[in-house]
Design a protein around this motif. Structure first.
Motif, mmCIF file in Angstrom:
data_model
loop_
_atom_site.group_PDB
_atom_site.id
_atom_site.type_symbol
_atom_site.label_atom_id
_atom_site.label_comp_id
_atom_site.label_asym_id
_atom_site.label_seq_id
_atom_site.Cartn_x
_atom_site.Cartn_y
_atom_site.Cartn_z
ATOM 1 N N GLU A 70 0.801 -1.226 0.000
ATOM 2 C CA GLU A 70 0.000 0.000 0.000
ATOM 3 C C GLU A 70 0.833 1.275 0.000
ATOM 4 O OE1 GLU A 70 -3.141 -0.249 3.019
ATOM 5 O OE2 GLU A 70 -2.626 -2.381 3.238
ATOM 6 N N GLY A 71 2.138 1.136 0.202
ATOM 7 C CA GLY A 71 2.997 2.305 0.248
ATOM 8 C C GLY A 71 3.217 2.802 1.665
ATOM 9 N N VAL A 72 4.288 3.561 1.866
ATOM 10 C CA VAL A 72 4.629 4.076 3.201
ATOM 11 C C VAL A 72 3.509 4.950 3.760
ATOM 12 C CG1 VAL A 72 6.259 5.506 4.499
ATOM 13 C CG2 VAL A 72 7.101 3.981 2.708
ATOM 14 N N GLY A 73 2.855 5.710 2.878
ATOM 15 C CA GLY A 73 1.801 6.606 3.341
ATOM 16 C C GLY A 73 0.661 5.905 4.038
ATOM 17 N N ALA A 74 0.445 4.596 3.734
ATOM 18 C CA ALA A 74 -0.648 3.849 4.365
ATOM 19 C C ALA A 74 -0.449 3.708 5.871
ATOM 20 C CB ALA A 74 -0.772 2.466 3.723
ATOM 21 N N LEU A 75 0.812 3.815 6.326
ATOM 22 C CA LEU A 75 1.081 3.727 7.766
ATOM 23 C C LEU A 75 0.521 4.930 8.517
ATOM 24 C CD1 LEU A 75 4.762 2.419 7.716
ATOM 25 C CD2 LEU A 75 2.714 1.139 8.356
ATOM 26 N N TRP A 76 0.205 5.991 7.773
ATOM 27 C CA TRP A 76 -0.388 7.176 8.399
ATOM 28 C C TRP A 76 -1.866 7.317 8.022
ATOM 29 C CZ3 TRP A 76 4.827 6.918 7.964
ATOM 30 C CH2 TRP A 76 5.575 7.381 9.043
ATOM 31 N N ASN A 77 -2.512 6.189 7.639
ATOM 32 C CA ASN A 77 -3.956 6.212 7.386
ATOM 33 C C ASN A 77 -4.687 6.693 8.636
ATOM 34 O OD1 ASN A 77 -3.788 5.294 4.793
ATOM 35 N ND2 ASN A 77 -4.458 3.198 5.230
ATOM 36 N N GLY A 78 -5.647 7.569 8.430
ATOM 37 C CA GLY A 78 -6.421 8.068 9.567
ATOM 38 C C GLY A 78 -5.737 9.174 10.332
ATOM 39 N N THR A 79 -4.622 9.718 9.789
ATOM 40 C CA THR A 79 -3.902 10.768 10.506
ATOM 41 C C THR A 79 -4.741 12.027 10.659
ATOM 42 O OG1 THR A 79 -1.734 9.974 9.768
ATOM 43 C CG2 THR A 79 -1.870 12.271 10.465
ATOM 44 N N PHE A 80 -5.487 12.400 9.598
ATOM 45 C CA PHE A 80 -6.260 13.643 9.690
ATOM 46 C C PHE A 80 -7.341 13.573 10.770
ATOM 47 C CE2 PHE A 80 -9.414 16.806 8.283
ATOM 48 C CZ PHE A 80 -8.605 17.919 8.280
ATOM 49 N N PRO A 81 -8.189 12.514 10.783
ATOM 50 C CA PRO A 81 -9.135 12.437 11.910
ATOM 51 C C PRO A 81 -8.431 12.288 13.247
ATOM 52 C CG PRO A 81 -9.249 10.450 10.549
ATOM 53 C CD PRO A 81 -8.442 11.457 9.788
ATOM 54 N N SER A 82 -7.247 11.663 13.241
ATOM 55 C CA SER A 82 -6.488 11.549 14.493
ATOM 56 C C SER A 82 -6.051 12.917 14.988
ATOM 57 C CB SER A 82 -5.261 10.647 14.294
ATOM 58 O OG SER A 82 -5.636 9.333 13.990
ATOM 59 N N LEU A 83 -5.655 13.792 14.051
ATOM 60 C CA LEU A 83 -5.271 15.154 14.439
ATOM 61 C C LEU A 83 -6.475 15.910 14.995
ATOM 62 C CD1 LEU A 83 -2.854 16.130 11.526
ATOM 63 C CD2 LEU A 83 -2.251 15.773 13.928
ATOM 64 N N LEU A 84 -7.652 15.684 14.381
ATOM 65 C CA LEU A 84 -8.858 16.301 14.930
ATOM 66 C C LEU A 84 -9.159 15.726 16.314
ATOM 67 C CD1 LEU A 84 -11.201 16.323 11.778
ATOM 68 C CD2 LEU A 84 -9.828 18.208 12.685
ATOM 69 N N LEU A 85 -8.825 14.436 16.490
ATOM 70 C CA LEU A 85 -9.135 13.763 17.750
ATOM 71 C C LEU A 85 -8.153 14.091 18.875
ATOM 72 C CD1 LEU A 85 -10.360 10.263 16.539
ATOM 73 C CD2 LEU A 85 -11.610 11.856 17.995
ATOM 74 N N VAL A 86 -7.159 14.948 18.617
ATOM 75 C CA VAL A 86 -6.325 15.385 19.739
ATOM 76 C C VAL A 86 -7.172 16.173 20.736
ATOM 77 C CG1 VAL A 86 -4.229 15.449 18.347
ATOM 78 C CG2 VAL A 86 -5.554 17.551 18.648
ATOM 79 N N LEU A 87 -8.352 16.597 20.269
ATOM 80 C CA LEU A 87 -9.293 17.252 21.187
ATOM 81 C C LEU A 87 -9.754 16.297 22.284
ATOM 82 C CD1 LEU A 87 -11.508 19.297 18.700
ATOM 83 C CD2 LEU A 87 -10.003 20.227 20.470
ATOM 84 N N ASN A 88 -9.772 14.998 21.975
ATOM 85 C CA ASN A 88 -10.244 14.024 22.963
ATOM 86 C C ASN A 88 -9.384 14.030 24.225
ATOM 87 O OD1 ASN A 88 -10.448 11.449 24.399
ATOM 88 N ND2 ASN A 88 -11.820 10.804 22.777
ATOM 89 N N PRO A 89 -8.081 13.719 24.127
ATOM 90 C CA PRO A 89 -7.275 13.778 25.349
ATOM 91 C C PRO A 89 -7.105 15.194 25.890
ATOM 92 C CG PRO A 89 -5.873 13.374 23.440
ATOM 93 C CD PRO A 89 -7.287 13.245 22.973
ATOM 94 N N ALA A 90 -7.138 16.197 24.988
ATOM 95 C CA ALA A 90 -6.997 17.581 25.457
ATOM 96 C C ALA A 90 -8.180 17.965 26.348
ATOM 97 C CB ALA A 90 -6.900 18.538 24.262
ATOM 98 N N ILE A 91 -9.401 17.646 25.893
ATOM 99 C CA ILE A 91 -10.605 17.913 26.700
ATOM 100 C C ILE A 91 -10.565 17.087 27.973
ATOM 101 C CG2 ILE A 91 -13.114 17.644 26.780
ATOM 102 C CD1 ILE A 91 -13.122 18.236 23.752
ATOM 103 N N GLN A 92 -10.144 15.826 27.833
ATOM 104 C CA GLN A 92 -10.062 14.934 28.987
ATOM 105 C C GLN A 92 -9.127 15.499 30.057
ATOM 106 O OE1 GLN A 92 -8.554 11.063 27.937
ATOM 107 N NE2 GLN A 92 -8.000 10.567 30.029
ATOM 108 N N PHE A 93 -7.924 15.903 29.654
ATOM 109 C CA PHE A 93 -6.958 16.434 30.619
ATOM 110 C C PHE A 93 -7.428 17.773 31.177
ATOM 111 C CE2 PHE A 93 -4.190 13.081 29.527
ATOM 112 C CZ PHE A 93 -3.160 13.073 30.446
ATOM 113 N N MET A 94 -8.063 18.614 30.348
ATOM 114 C CA MET A 94 -8.557 19.900 30.832
ATOM 115 C C MET A 94 -9.586 19.692 31.946
ATOM 116 S SD MET A 94 -10.634 22.890 28.792
ATOM 117 C CE MET A 94 -12.109 21.868 28.648
ATOM 118 N N ILE A 95 -10.554 18.787 31.704
ATOM 119 C CA ILE A 95 -11.587 18.522 32.713
ATOM 120 C C ILE A 95 -10.969 17.885 33.954
ATOM 121 C CG2 ILE A 95 -13.676 17.194 33.213
ATOM 122 C CD1 ILE A 95 -14.409 17.462 30.244
#
Length: 312
Positions: free
Chosen positions: A161-186
């Motif tokens: 699939e190519g090297v780039g396939a190892l970063w599949n889902g990176t964009f939603p993962s970057l959006l999901l940094v809100l998850n631990p950020a919100i978690q730690f904030m609370i």
């Protein structure tokens, strides 16, 4: 800045966070198996978590709920070490001895999350594939894989699939940094509120409860993106064709969300939430409890007592 990056305290927090998360995930690993199966296998009927686990055991054997445990634990250990290390380094650099605030916790959590995603996404792509390998899917369109281990999975993905396939889902993962950020904030906000009169160590019950509350809120808010992240990491959703990777990622996320909503209704994008909440809330609560105890014990052995509490 260098003193914060290479500080012993940051290392203590990172090791404690990694150890706490690995232990907690091991205890509640079958719940994560049920969640992932519901997210990826669209044709599997949504049931209660015990019913899903019973189906998996009946169809695939007694050890099936722990399939893929080792790569998940390796990824989680690396991921939480990176996250906790970056979080406390950045926080120490921003605060410089001042009292933390909710906005500081959120900003620090987002920055640490971005670093963590970029560094550890390949590990999560591989562990998602390994965890689902050999599963009996109800969706006939899913292609079977045959990886002999972590290194073989890396090699096959890169070759096929190519090297780039190892970063599949990176964009939603970057959006999901809100998850631990919100978690730690609370979590940190509730911790400061409970210690508002005098710095003290919270009881085990207090840590467990505020850890559970923080994770429940952050998971519910970001769950649809977590589902898309799992599908993209599994690599069964087709290859985008647009030249712009950002535009391609946005259209892929939108397409997956719309298709899932059309097939299963709006509740379809929250399929598996019950399993996810049960797993992630209990895991996060236990992780925070172990993390706080390990940090406290380490600083006490170092002779710092409760002095580190004032920095948090």
């Amino acid at each position: 800045m260098a003193s914060e990056v290479f500080s012993y305290e940051s290392l203590v927090h990172a090791v404690a966070g990694a150890m706490g998360s690995v232990t907690a995930m091991t205890v509640f690993f079958p719940l994560d198996t049920a969640r992932l199966r519901l997210q990826v296998d669209e044709n599997r009927k949504a049931k209660s978590t015990p019913a899903i686990l019973a189906d998996i055991v009946r169809e695939e054997g007694l050890l099936a709920p722990y399939r893929g445990w080792f790569p998940v634990i390796c990824s989680l250990c690396c991921s939480n070490f990176v996250y906790f290390y970056c979080y406390h380094c950045l926080k120490a650099s921003l605060l410089k001895g001042r009292q933390s605030t909710s906005s500081t916790d959120l900003i620090t959590g987002i920055a640490a999350g971005v670093v963590n995603v970029l560094v550890t996404t390949p590990l999560w792509v591989v562990n998602t594939r390994l965890k689902l390998q050999g599963s009996k899917f109800h969706n006939a369109d899913i292609r079977p894989t045959n990886y002999s281990g972590i290194l073989d999975a890396f090699a096959q993905i890169i070759r096929g699939e190519g090297v780039g396939a190892l970063w599949n889902g990176t964009f939603p993962s970057l959006l999901l940094v809100l998850n631990p950020a919100i978690q730690f904030m609370i979590y940190e906000t509730l911790k400061r509120w409970l210690r508002r009169e005098v710095p003290r160590e919270l009881s085990s019950l207090e840590v467990f409860v505020i850890g559970a509350i923080a994770k429940a809120v952050s998971t519910t808010v970001t769950y649809p993106l977590q589902t898309i992240q799992s599908i993209l990491r599994f690599g069964q959703c087709g290859t985008p064709t647009e030249k712009s990777k950002l535009l391609s990622s946005l259209r892929t996320i939108k397409s997956l969300l719309v298709n899932r909503a059309r097939k299963h209704g709006m509740l379809g994008i929250f399929k598996g939430l019950e399993a996810k909440l049960l797993q992630t809330v209990l895991t996060a609560a236990l992780m925070f409890l172990l993390y706080e105890k390990i940090v406290s014990l380490t600083f006490r052995v170092m002779g710092l007592g409760n002095s580190h509490l004032r920095k948090r």
